[in-house]
Design an enzyme around this catalytic site. Structure first.
Site, short mmCIF file in Angstrom:
data_model
loop_
_atom_site.label_atom_id
_atom_site.label_comp_id
_atom_site.label_asym_id
_atom_site.label_seq_id
_atom_site.Cartn_x
_atom_site.Cartn_y
_atom_site.Cartn_z
N GLU A 1 0.83 -1.20 0.00
CA GLU A 1 0.00 0.00 0.00
C GLU A 1 0.87 1.27 0.00
O GLU A 1 0.62 2.23 -0.69
CB GLU A 1 -0.80 -0.07 1.30
CG GLU A 1 -1.97 0.82 1.45
CD GLU A 1 -2.45 0.75 2.90
OE1 GLU A 1 -2.65 1.82 3.48
OE2 GLU A 1 -2.59 -0.37 3.44
N PHE A 2 1.94 1.22 0.78
CA PHE A 2 2.79 2.38 0.99
C PHE A 2 3.73 2.63 -0.18
O PHE A 2 3.96 3.76 -0.59
CB PHE A 2 3.60 2.13 2.27
CG PHE A 2 4.65 3.17 2.58
CD1 PHE A 2 4.35 4.24 3.41
CD2 PHE A 2 5.93 3.07 2.06
CE1 PHE A 2 5.32 5.18 3.71
CE2 PHE A 2 6.91 4.00 2.35
CZ PHE A 2 6.60 5.06 3.17
N ASP B 1 -2.37 -2.23 12.77
CA ASP B 1 -2.32 -2.98 11.51
C ASP B 1 -1.53 -4.29 11.69
O ASP B 1 -0.71 -4.65 10.84
CB ASP B 1 -1.72 -2.12 10.39
CG ASP B 1 -2.07 -2.63 9.00
OD1 ASP B 1 -3.06 -3.40 8.87
OD2 ASP B 1 -1.37 -2.27 8.03
N1 LIG Z 1 12.54 -4.64 7.32
C1 LIG Z 1 12.22 -5.53 6.37
N2 LIG Z 1 12.97 -6.63 6.20
C2 LIG Z 1 12.65 -7.54 5.24
N3 LIG Z 1 11.58 -7.43 4.39
C3 LIG Z 1 10.79 -6.34 4.50
C4 LIG Z 1 11.08 -5.34 5.50
N4 LIG Z 1 10.15 -4.37 5.39
C5 LIG Z 1 9.32 -4.76 4.41
N5 LIG Z 1 9.69 -5.93 3.85
C6 LIG Z 1 9.01 -6.65 2.74
O1 LIG Z 1 8.21 -5.72 2.03
C7 LIG Z 1 6.80 -6.02 2.15
C8 LIG Z 1 5.99 -4.75 2.30
O2 LIG Z 1 6.48 -4.01 3.42
P1 LIG Z 1 5.57 -3.11 4.37
O3 LIG Z 1 4.55 -3.94 5.04
O4 LIG Z 1 6.46 -2.35 5.26
O5 LIG Z 1 4.91 -2.14 3.30
P2 LIG Z 1 3.43 -1.80 2.99
O6 LIG Z 1 3.49 -1.00 1.75
O7 LIG Z 1 2.81 -1.15 4.16
O8 LIG Z 1 2.71 -3.18 2.76
P3 LIG Z 1 1.22 -3.61 3.14
O9 LIG Z 1 0.32 -2.66 2.51
O10 LIG Z 1 1.12 -5.02 2.59
O11 LIG Z 1 1.17 -3.60 4.63
C9 LIG Z 1 6.70 -6.95 3.34
O12 LIG Z 1 5.60 -7.81 3.26
C10 LIG Z 1 8.04 -7.70 3.28
O13 LIG Z 1 7.97 -8.77 2.37
#
Ligand SMILES: Nc1ncnc2c1ncn2[C@@H]1O[C@H](COP(=O)(O)OP(=O)(O)OP(=O)(O)O)[C@@H](O)[C@H]1O
Ligand SMILES: [Mg+2]
Length: 560
Positions: A225-226, A342
């Site tokens: 999403e981010f 979340d």
């Molecule tokens: N610190 C980390 N170490 C390893 N992998 C990571 C890390 N941060 C994120 N990821 C990978 O990137 C993906 C997305 O990261 P994150 O949840 O921070 O972003 P998001 O855009 O908020 O995703 P969502 O909308 O699915 O919650 C995670 O599911 C994971 O596979």
């Protein structure tokens, strides 16, 4: 713009930044140009993973100023990471590249400590702009972190907008979340309302990409999403980091609010073994970039996806471990007056412990030293204050009913609810409903069907976690002490102790056997010279724990 460059021993680096001109892009894509001494490999083992803890308590901002990694127990050796630490000249070159200021470093720049070299305006490659024509020396151009009472602005200004003198600064008391007045405004406005209207947006213009300057991108590891998340190695310290890059455009959008929230939350919550560690954040070409600890096991969701392909399930012992560790992380988050909002498998990250790494800073109660995997709460984009919240609903599959009803009186319990469902999913429950009757069925207290036999105690615990009444759900602190979960850790520790005793006995018998053989060969009875079994236990007990027993015992065979 997308680049694919083959470098050295086959590393292919992908860069997709549209903001950087080709000349710069070429410079920063070539690892050889960055540091001629380094040999780069794509193997996961080439770079040390992000140091997981800072035993000396240095802030990420301070760490960022360290040139080598003398403070990291993960300092790469020549063998682990050839070419690291960097050659002195290469290091100097890197240091000369000015980098954008993070909110923290801007703070330091505003009031340099005595003896600090103040760069002249011409040296500043970065410009921060709040609207246009920002004055960099204006301390008002510093973001307020709503998650910490001790904000910089509060320390520097009186409510009427005047700068405090020293006495005023000392007298000031921390205000409650959301109840502060903006120093520059006459009428009382809630902090969050004010934040809505005036946020200091970090922008850069006409600068070299800090991302490209400081990091070598290895691969994209996730998207959501981010935005996107990249696995990167920091050129200076040779360690791996997860770099999260927000979607564009940032300024003024909801994404911007989420991004800033995540930065604020990380800055406050960055130092717990069960919360993904934060190192730095900055804005680049209207993207927010967050440098976090790299979790080498990916997310729990990644693990579940792999397990599904292989047809395996996480068993109860490990499920308890996940529940225990995440509840420790939640206990910490809730203790700071914040809530995550979340919790779900894709926001729980896994660190596989490096073999031989004995460091652990647990205080006994939160002892996870026997666990081989560390589970950490990440993705802090929805974090809010438990009282006076700004609730940005998380994933509806894990959402507690009271949040849907906009009842925010027990927010920490919404995290507990989401954790209960997270564990149910980790145990193998099918995809959770997003809405409809099935969604409500779960909110009435029914655990989704789990395709493995769980002990009734554990099953009952999961049930209470998703109880329709938030008051009935246990707080994270109680959950972390729950005997159903504690036993698994206790049992592992007990087995480890037994193993050590057995190792000790074996080592002792081997010694006796060796001595007996020697005595036999020399035709001399040395047994009387040997220390008794009791003596050995007393002298060797402390040192014999672990696998180096044979070296720990030191006695001679007298006249042998
Ligand atoms: N610190 C980390 N170490 C390893 N992998 C990571 C890390 N941060 C994120 N990821 C990978 O990137 C993906 C997305 O990261 P994150 O949840 O921070 O972003 P998001 O855009 O908020 O995703 P969502 O909308 O699915 O919650 C995670 O599911 C994971 O596979
Ligand atoms: Mg996420």
């Amino acid at each position: 713009m997308m680049f694919a460059t083959a470098c050295g021993s086959g590393l292919v680096q992908r860069l997709d930044f549209s903001c950087v001109d080709d000349d710069n892009a070429e410079d920063f894509q070539s690892p050889q140009k960055c540091n001629s001494q380094q040999t780069w490999r794509t193997s996961n083992n080439t770079y040390p993973i992000t140091p997981q803890r800072n035993e000396r308590g240095h802030s990420p901002a301070l760490e960022d100023t360290l040139e080598l990694s003398p403070y990291s127990d993960y300092s790469p050796t020549q063998e682990e990471c050839p070419g690291s630490p960097l050659h002195y000249n290469a290091m100097k070159k890197l240091k000369l590249c000015d980098t954008p200021y993070t909110p923290k470093s801007l703070l330091y720049k505003t009031f340099p400590s005595p003896g600090t070299r103040v760069p002249c305006r011409g040296q500043r490659l970065l410009r921060f702009a709040a609207g246009t024509g920002a004055d960099f020396d204006d301390p008002a151009l510093v973001n307020i972190n709503p998650f910490t009472p001790d904000t910089y602005r509060q320390m520097q200004f009186l409510p009427n907008g005047k700068r405090k003198d020293r006495e005023d600064s000392c007298r000031s008391e921390p205000a409650k979340y959301g109840e502060r007045e903006h120093p520059g405004l006459q009428s009382k406005v809630k902090l969050f309302d004010w934040l809505e209207n005036m946020r200091f947006v970090l922008r850069e213009t006409n600068m070299v990409s800090r991302y490209k300057t400081e990091f070598l991108e290895i691969e994209k590891i996730g998207a959501g999403e981010f935005g996107s998340v990249y696995k990167c190695v920091k050129r200076l310290d040779g360690c791996l980091y997860a770099i999260k890059r927000s979607k564009k455009p940032l300024a003024g959008s909801t994404d911007e609010q989420l991004a800033l929230k995540e930065v604020y939350a990380h800055a406050v919550l960055g130092h717990h073994p069960h919360v993904v560690r934060y190192y730095s954040a900055w804005a680049e070409d209207d993207h927010m970039i967050i440098q976090n600890e790299y979790c080498n096991g990916g997310s729990l969701q990644d693990l579940l996806t792999q397990n599904k392909k292989r047809g395996i399930l996480i068993l109860e012992q490990e499920l308890k471990e996940i529940l225990l560790q995440v509840s420790m992380g939640l206990k910490y988050i809730h203790s700071t007056g914040l809530v995550h909002m979340d919790i779900k498998p894709s926001n729980i990250f896994i660190c596989r412990k490096i073999v031989g790494n004995e460091e652990d800073e647990s205080d006994g109660e939160d002892d996870t030293s026997t666990a081989s995997l560390l589970y950490k709460i990440g993705d802090l984009g929805h974090v809010t204050a438990a009282t006076n919240p700004q609730v940005e609903e998380g994933d509806s599959r894990f959402l507690a009913n009271e949040i849907l009803q906009e009842d925010y009186s027990h927010l920490p319990k919404a995290d507990i609810f989401a954790l209960g469902l997270t564990i149910a999913v980790a145990a193998g429950a099918g995809p959770l409903p997003c809405n409809d009757e099935n969604w409500h069925h779960i909110r009435r207290g029914s655990i989704p069907e789990i395709p493995q036999q769980l002990s009734s105690a554990f099953h009952d615990l999961l049930k209470v976690l998703i109880h329709p009444d938030p008051i009935v759900r246990p707080p994270a602190a109680a959950l972390a002490k729950n005997p159903v979960l504690r036993r698994s850790v206790g049992k592992a520790a007990q087995l480890q102790k037994q193993l050590n005793v057995e190792k000790f006995k074996t080592a002792m018998l081997e010694r006796e056997l060796k001595a007996a053989k020697l005595a036999h060969n020399s035709g001399k009875d040395v047994c009387s010279d040997l220390p008794s079994k009791q003596d050995l236990i007393c002298s060797g007990r402390k040192r014999l724990v672990g696998g180096k027993n044979s070296r720990s015992l030191s006695f001679t065979c007298g006249g042998c």
